[in-house]
Scaffold this motif. Structure first.
Motif, short mmCIF file in Angstrom:
data_model
loop_
_atom_site.label_atom_id
_atom_site.label_comp_id
_atom_site.label_asym_id
_atom_site.label_seq_id
_atom_site.Cartn_x
_atom_site.Cartn_y
_atom_site.Cartn_z
N LYS A 98 0.85 -1.19 0.00
CA LYS A 98 0.00 0.00 0.00
C LYS A 98 0.89 1.24 0.00
O LYS A 98 1.81 1.35 0.81
N VAL A 99 0.63 2.15 -0.93
CA VAL A 99 1.36 3.41 -0.98
C VAL A 99 0.66 4.40 -0.06
O VAL A 99 -0.44 4.87 -0.36
N ASN A 100 1.29 4.71 1.06
CA ASN A 100 0.70 5.63 2.03
C ASN A 100 0.98 7.09 1.68
O ASN A 100 0.13 7.95 1.89
N GLU A 101 2.17 7.35 1.14
CA GLU A 101 2.53 8.72 0.79
C GLU A 101 3.43 8.73 -0.43
O GLU A 101 4.30 7.87 -0.58
N LEU A 102 3.20 9.70 -1.30
CA LEU A 102 4.12 10.01 -2.40
C LEU A 102 4.20 11.52 -2.45
O LEU A 102 3.24 12.21 -2.81
N THR A 103 5.36 12.05 -2.04
CA THR A 103 5.50 13.49 -1.84
C THR A 103 6.74 14.02 -2.53
O THR A 103 7.81 13.41 -2.47
N ILE A 148 17.63 12.85 -10.60
CA ILE A 148 17.86 11.58 -11.30
C ILE A 148 16.54 10.89 -11.63
O ILE A 148 16.35 10.38 -12.72
N VAL A 149 15.62 10.89 -10.68
CA VAL A 149 14.29 10.32 -10.89
C VAL A 149 13.31 11.48 -11.01
O VAL A 149 12.80 11.98 -10.01
N GLU A 150 13.05 11.93 -12.23
CA GLU A 150 12.28 13.15 -12.43
C GLU A 150 10.79 12.98 -12.14
O GLU A 150 10.12 13.93 -11.75
N GLN A 151 10.26 11.77 -12.34
CA GLN A 151 8.83 11.56 -12.19
C GLN A 151 8.55 10.23 -11.50
O GLN A 151 9.17 9.22 -11.79
N LEU A 152 7.59 10.23 -10.58
CA LEU A 152 7.09 9.01 -9.95
C LEU A 152 5.57 9.13 -9.83
O LEU A 152 5.04 10.24 -9.68
N THR A 153 4.88 8.00 -9.91
CA THR A 153 3.44 7.97 -9.72
C THR A 153 3.10 6.91 -8.68
O THR A 153 3.91 6.03 -8.37
N VAL A 154 1.87 6.99 -8.15
CA VAL A 154 1.42 6.01 -7.17
C VAL A 154 1.43 4.61 -7.78
O VAL A 154 1.82 3.64 -7.14
N GLU A 155 1.04 4.51 -9.05
CA GLU A 155 1.00 3.21 -9.71
C GLU A 155 2.39 2.59 -9.82
O GLU A 155 2.58 1.40 -9.59
N ILE A 156 3.38 3.43 -10.17
CA ILE A 156 4.76 2.95 -10.24
C ILE A 156 5.22 2.46 -8.86
O ILE A 156 5.82 1.39 -8.73
N CYS A 157 4.91 3.23 -7.83
CA CYS A 157 5.33 2.89 -6.47
C CYS A 157 4.65 1.62 -5.98
O CYS A 157 5.24 0.84 -5.22
N LYS A 158 3.42 1.39 -6.39
CA LYS A 158 2.70 0.19 -5.97
C LYS A 158 3.23 -1.03 -6.69
O LYS A 158 3.27 -2.14 -6.14
N ASN A 159 3.64 -0.86 -7.94
CA ASN A 159 4.14 -1.99 -8.73
C ASN A 159 5.60 -2.28 -8.40
O ASN A 159 5.90 -3.16 -7.61
#
Length: 238
Positions: A98-103, A148-159
């Motif tokens: 479960k992704v609790n936070e992406l900030t 270095i990591v310009e973009q992240l999404t909740v879906e990426i973090c969950k996968n």
């Protein structure tokens, strides 16, 4: 050619062990039997068996042959440099994430130190809980340099973040430094973990580097005490 042969035999036996054709405590066929089966020399078989022993698959016992070891006790969730998704594939009952936070945030004094950030440099903060059999027992806190990591999404973090970094961004993740400590629970631990009365957690800190030795990730993996077990395989080299 011989090197390819002994490596191929090694990989075949590893797959046999993983499939359960050889179980812990079983004895492998003798060197002579394996040489006949694979149509090769005993010297080549001996090299394959030595590699199996070095990697913890077997124990060679004088007078008894090669005994298969229980590899499940050597599968360390905190050993090596692999993603949680990759580790989950080896589990009979995979945990849920479960992704609790992406900030997106500016690095504070602590992050400037551990990630070697410039003042004002931005990072991604990802907080994920890992649920085993209905209980949240691991809290992973990841920080990535946004340069270095310009973009992240909740879906990426969950996968799988590592799958995204390597396959989509083409980054080559090379090595990590690790620290293991026991700490009192934080407010986040109480909020995101099912602590069952425990007031301390085991914390595994990772400092992760790219192929060019660039530090790009800092991670805290926080484990409930009763669910943490450090088991590793080591062989003394003579």
């Amino acid at each position: 050619m011989k090197e390819n042969k002994y490596m191929s035999i090694y990989q075949n036996i590893v797959q046999d062990v993983k499939r359960g054709e050889y179980k812990p405590g079983d004895k492998l066929p003798s060197e002579h039997e394996l040489a006949e089966h694979y149509k090769t020399s005993r010297e080549t078989i001996r090299k394959s068996l030595n590699l199996l022993a070095q990697n913890g698959y077997i124990q060679k016992i004088r007078g008894k042959g090669s005994i298969v070891l229980d590899m499940t006790q050597f599968n360390l969730p905190i050993s090596g440099l692999v993603s949680f998704k990759e580790l989950s594939k080896e589990m009979s009952n995979p945990p849920k994430t479960k992704v609790n936070e992406l900030t997106e945030m500016e690095g504070n004094a602590f992050l400037e130190k551990v990630l070697e950030l410039s003042p004002g440099e931005k990072v991604w903060q990802v907080v994920r809980s890992r649920n085993f059999d209905g209980e949240n027992v691991i809290l992973d806190k990841d920080y990535f340099k946004q340069s270095i990591v310009e973009q992240l999404t909740v879906e990426i973090c969950k996968n799988s973040i590592y799958e995204y970094l390597e396959k989509d961004l083409g980054l080559i993740i090379s090595f990590a430094k690790k620290e293991f400590v026991v700490e009192k629970c934080t407010e986040e631990d109480y909020a995101y973990l099912d602590l069952k009365g425990y007031d301390h957690v085991v914390v595994v800190r990772n400092y992760v580097y790219l192929e060019d030795a660039t530090l790009f990730q800092y991670t805290e993996s926080r484990h409930r005490l009763d669910k943490f077990q450090f088991v590793d395989f080591a062989r003394r080299e003579k």
